[in-house]
Design an enzyme around this catalytic site. Structure first.
Site, PDB file in Angstrom:
ATOM      1  N   ASP A  44       0.820  -1.194   0.000  1.00 50.75           N
ATOM      2  CA  ASP A  44       0.000   0.000   0.000  1.00 50.75           C
ATOM      3  C   ASP A  44       0.866   1.261   0.000  1.00 50.75           C
ATOM      4  O   ASP A  44       1.825   1.369   0.771  1.00 50.75           O
ATOM      5  CB  ASP A  44      -0.893  -0.017   1.250  1.00 50.75           C
ATOM      6  CG  ASP A  44      -1.854   1.143   1.316  1.00 50.75           C
ATOM      7  OD1 ASP A  44      -2.806   1.161   0.521  1.00 50.75           O
ATOM      8  OD2 ASP A  44      -1.655   2.020   2.174  1.00 50.75           O
TER       9      ASP A  44
ATOM     10  N   GLU B 176       1.064  -0.060  -4.944  1.00 52.10           N
ATOM     11  CA  GLU B 176       0.206   1.102  -5.152  1.00 52.10           C
ATOM     12  C   GLU B 176       1.155   2.288  -5.056  1.00 52.10           C
ATOM     13  O   GLU B 176       1.619   2.623  -3.977  1.00 52.10           O
ATOM     14  CB  GLU B 176      -0.880   1.202  -4.086  1.00 52.10           C
ATOM     15  CG  GLU B 176      -1.776   2.423  -4.306  1.00 52.10           C
ATOM     16  CD  GLU B 176      -2.615   2.755  -3.082  1.00 52.10           C
ATOM     17  OE1 GLU B 176      -3.744   3.225  -3.259  1.00 52.10           O
ATOM     18  OE2 GLU B 176      -2.123   2.580  -1.950  1.00 52.10           O
TER      19      GLU B 176
ATOM     20  N   PHE C 163      -5.888   4.700 -15.216  1.00 51.16           N
ATOM     21  CA  PHE C 163      -6.892   4.043 -16.056  1.00 51.16           C
ATOM     22  C   PHE C 163      -8.269   4.177 -15.426  1.00 51.16           C
ATOM     23  O   PHE C 163      -9.240   4.568 -16.086  1.00 51.16           O
ATOM     24  CB  PHE C 163      -6.543   2.571 -16.254  1.00 51.16           C
ATOM     25  CG  PHE C 163      -7.631   1.788 -16.955  1.00 51.16           C
ATOM     26  CD1 PHE C 163      -7.812   1.901 -18.320  1.00 51.16           C
ATOM     27  CD2 PHE C 163      -8.488   0.961 -16.239  1.00 51.16           C
ATOM     28  CE1 PHE C 163      -8.831   1.201 -18.966  1.00 51.16           C
ATOM     29  CE2 PHE C 163      -9.501   0.257 -16.867  1.00 51.16           C
ATOM     30  CZ  PHE C 163      -9.677   0.368 -18.238  1.00 51.16           C
ATOM     31  N   HIS C 164      -8.371   3.854 -14.148  1.00 49.45           N
ATOM     32  CA  HIS C 164      -9.673   3.945 -13.483  1.00 49.45           C
ATOM     33  C   HIS C 164     -10.242   5.350 -13.567  1.00 49.45           C
ATOM     34  O   HIS C 164     -11.417   5.544 -13.912  1.00 49.45           O
ATOM     35  CB  HIS C 164      -9.565   3.543 -12.008  1.00 49.45           C
ATOM     36  CG  HIS C 164     -10.820   3.861 -11.246  1.00 49.45           C
ATOM     37  ND1 HIS C 164     -11.016   5.091 -10.636  1.00 49.45           N
ATOM     38  CD2 HIS C 164     -11.961   3.161 -11.050  1.00 49.45           C
ATOM     39  CE1 HIS C 164     -12.209   5.116 -10.091  1.00 49.45           C
ATOM     40  NE2 HIS C 164     -12.802   3.959 -10.317  1.00 49.45           N
TER      41      HIS C 164
ATOM     42  N   GLY D 264     -15.564   2.645  -1.800  1.00 51.37           N
ATOM     43  CA  GLY D 264     -15.746   2.901  -0.379  1.00 51.37           C
ATOM     44  C   GLY D 264     -15.512   4.326   0.046  1.00 51.37           C
ATOM     45  O   GLY D 264     -16.023   4.753   1.093  1.00 51.37           O
ATOM     46  N   ASN D 265     -14.761   5.075  -0.724  1.00 48.41           N
ATOM     47  CA  ASN D 265     -14.536   6.476  -0.378  1.00 48.41           C
ATOM     48  C   ASN D 265     -15.568   7.411  -1.005  1.00 48.41           C
ATOM     49  O   ASN D 265     -15.517   8.621  -0.779  1.00 48.41           O
ATOM     50  CB  ASN D 265     -13.120   6.895  -0.779  1.00 48.41           C
ATOM     51  CG  ASN D 265     -12.085   6.336   0.170  1.00 48.41           C
ATOM     52  OD1 ASN D 265     -12.287   6.325   1.379  1.00 48.41           O
ATOM     53  ND2 ASN D 265     -10.974   5.845  -0.368  1.00 48.41           N
TER      54      ASN D 265
END
Length: 614
Positions: free
Chosen positions: A266, A302, A330-331, A396-397
């Protein structure tokens, strides 16, 4: 030798406990701020011996797995072991002695799968099943395997404060959270996954400790930089050898003792953001590659810096340090194009988002970082990027945790899913995506008092970064992250796969994965950092056209993501995927909205594509 390849007479790592045989257990802790440390075990306090560098240790005969223990500081405070393998109860209570060899592996000879075969399925143990346990998750592995998924990526399980949480605020990095089960329960899940041909990757968080249950500052202030902070807590002093040992040992522990196939690290930009002379991110991967060279071990980052140097093979035949990076570019580009949302993290993708989708597919990063050494990012294979339409963060955010299926049309979602699954980058799904789950995935925790209030207030700022509050909504409308119902609302609805919509989505995903395995995987198997090229042929009027060279093969995408029919560049080779009224590419190249084609053929080199520019 123990399960991680270490001699039983030596600690598996320099921290924590080690069952060393003949009824003896070694305990070891780094506490440089203390003059004395006692071990509290079996109703007695035993003085530990001091060792150079701030270490304390003791070997205790007669100690047995399952016993609880604590360390007692100079002032009489009893604290848990920071390298606890299991907690007796909560984060403030004693730790448990665990025998690392108590589990009998059924698939101990499993060696993993090569990276190009990876199709990743991210899941959260607590919400994946109604029970929310390692044991219950075993019962769903057949479903995951039947899809064609080849890897599950488990969100962090390191023990954190409370019973509910995403896992990113862990304080005992060696201890699976007991809300999910025991260490042996987790091993049984991994073992069962291997029996289904599934790799298991664990998300680990080395950039901070959570806000509840961290007692390390009581006896080792040098573990942290008191004057430096990450967005989530006090920065960690990775330049300290004992601190490096703690985290490197942790990575080796998970991969060795638990037979994991990989780790996802992370926010690695916050790991190397310290005063170290050498990169912790590089060292930890190097140590892993040295230890586990006989297995397919996959390391994922990440990395908001958008650098590729960690993911380029340094020489032929030598494993790259890291296999892939979560590609938020990309997202974000896809999300902005499909939803029109432009707030927060999406703002810099607002101009010509379709072109940015194309660049992300062709080049990886839309906004590449600049290596420390200067110059450009080195070229890497498309498989160095992990692409996804949603993950835990991106849902989730959000204010209400909506999935993409609740934000765009089914036709648009089908087209985007096909593009994600059949493009040459590594695809990742979030649990439930395969059967069209519509339940939200919300942010949830289990804090009380001021900490709970701070978490509630923080949700507004997070929501502003991920689409903002819907019109007419206020902070008071947001789900309470500390309420048990918020986690409950995020659990998958396992009746959905048996509905007509659920079956249709599942069959669609299975077909996509079969097509990927049959037509894309053979190209990726022959591709490397130096024989891949890509050209964005069109990204206008809704038309997206990309040509890839992958080794000796040629892959083409032609899609219309717009609202009106539009003309695409011609396509060549064998069409292996078509979603629309016909499986044939139109003679006039006029594509209907949400129509997608993929084709492949063979090329004799790179001149055919390279001459057109990348």
């Amino acid at each position: 030798m123990d399960s991680s390849g270490s001699d039983r007479e030596s600690p598996v790592n320099s921290w924590g406990t080690d069952v060393i045989g003949e009824g003896r257990v070694r305990f070891r802790i780094w506490a440089p701020d203390q003059k004395r440390i006692d071990l509290r075990l079996g109703g007695r306090d035993l003085a530990m011996s001091s060792a150079p560098g701030g270490w304390f240790e003791i070997v205790v005969p007669g100690a047995i797995p399952g016993q609880s223990y604590s360390y007692v500081l100079d002032d009489g405070t009893a604290v848990p072991d920071p390298a606890s393998r299991a907690q007796a109860d909560d984060a403030g209570g004693p730790s448990l002695i665990v025998d690392p060899l108590s589990y009998s592996w059924k698939h101990g000879n499993w060696r993993g799968r090569p990276w190009h075969e990876a199709i990743i399925y991210e899941l959260h143990i607590g919400t994946f099943t109604p029970e929310g346990t390692f044991t219950a998750a075993i019962g769903k592995l057949a479903h995951v395997s039947a899809l064609g998924i080849t890897a599950i990526e488990i969100m962090p399980v390191a023990h954190f404060g409370g019973k509910r949480g995403w896992g990113y605020d862990g304080v005992f990095h060696y201890a699976p959270h007991n809300a999910y089960g025991s260490p042996d329960d987790m091993k049984a899940l991994i073992d069962a996954a291997h029996g289904h041909g599934l790799m298991v990757i664990l998300d680990v968080v080395y950039n901070h400790f959570g806000p509840e249950g961290n007692y390390v500052p009581c006896y080792a202030t040098g573990f942290f930089h008191a004057d430096k902070h990450t967005p989530w807590g006090t920065a960690i002093a990775f330049e300290q050898p004992a601190v490096r040992d703690y985290f490197i040992g942790n990575a080796l522990y998970w991969l060795g003792e638990f037979h994991l196939d990989g780790l996802r690290f992370d926010a690695v930009d916050r790991i190397d953001d310290d005063d170290s002379d050498s990169s912790m991110v590089v060292e930890i991967a190097s140590r892993i590659r040295e230890r586990f060279g006989d297995r397919h071990i996959h390391l994922i980052t990440e990395d908001p810096r958008n650098l590729t140097d960690l993911r380029r093979a340094q020489q032929a035949g030598v494993a790259r340090l890291y296999d892939g990076d979560w590609n938020d570019d990309f997202h974000h580009a896809v999300h902005v194009f499909a939803t029109g949302e432009t707030m927060g993290h999406y703002s810099r993708f607002s101009a010509d988002p379709l072109e940015k989708v194309g660049r992300a597919l062709a080049e990886g990063y839309v906004f590449p970082g600049e290596p420390v050494s200067g110059g450009k990012n080195p070229a890497v294979s498309p498989a160095a990027f992990i692409n996804f339409l949603q993950n835990h963060d991106q849902m989730g955010n959000r204010a209400f945790g909506e999935r993409l299926i609740s934000l765009v049309s089914v036709e648009m979602l089908r087209a985007l899913t096909a593009i994600t699954m059949l493009s040459p980058s590594i695809p990742m799904l979030f649990m439930g995506e395969e059967f069209g789950e519509t339940r939200p995935f919300l942010f949830f925790a289990d804090y009380t008092g001021e900490l709970a209030d701070a978490v509630r207030k923080g949700r507004v700022a997070e929501a502003e970064n991920f689409g903002g509050l819907p019109a007419g909504c206020t902070e008071a409308d947001l789900p309470d992250p500390n309420a048990a119902q918020t986690m409950q609302a995020s659990k998958l609805d396992w009746s959905k796969p048996d509905t007509p919509d659920g079956r249709a989505w599942t069959l669609f995903m299975q077909d996509l994965i079969r097509s990927r395995n049959q037509f894309v995987l053979p190209l990726l198997a022959r591709a490397d950092d130096d024989n891949c090229l890509a050209r964005l042929a069109a990204a206008t009027d809704g038309i997206l056209a990309i040509d890839w060279v992958l080794g000796s093969g040629h892959l083409q995408l032609r899609a219309n993501l717009g609202k009106n029919p539009a003309t695409a560049p011609p396509i060549g080779g064998e069409i292996f995927y078509a979603d629309g009224p016909s499986n044939d590419f139109p003679a006039d190249a006029l594509l209907l909205p949400n129509q997608v084609f993929f084709a492949r053929d063979r090329v004799t080199g790179f001149r055919r594509l390279h001459s057109s520019g990348r």
